[in-house]
Scaffold this motif. Structure first.
Motif: not given
Length: 64
Positions: A46-56, A2-8, A58-64
């Motif tokens: 989920x963001x990391x796995x999503x980014x590993x699967x394609x060219x587009x 849910x956090x991933x989907x809400x953020x992106x 997503x930025x890292x908006x989950x920084x500490x």
């Protein structure tokens, strides 16, 4: 998830999201998520796995 989907939510297309993550074993995400804080573990993975699967990427908006 849910956090991933809400953020992106504005950056994702449903078809592309499903296509990319269908190539990732859910057990791998669960196993890797055990080392992070509960609120962030799945969103980051989920963001990391999503980014590993394609060219587009997503930025890292989950920084500490």
């Amino acid at each position: 998830m849910a956090l991933f989907l809400k953020t992106h939510e504005t950056e994702l297309e449903d078809y592309e999201f499903i296509r990319r993550l269908s190539q990732v074993d859910p057990a791998e995400i669960i196993q890797l998520a055990q080392v992070d804080r509960p609120a962030m573990r799945y969103a980051r993975l989920i963001r990391r796995k999503y980014n590993e699967q394609g060219a587009k990427m997503l930025p890292d908006r989950f920084k500490n």
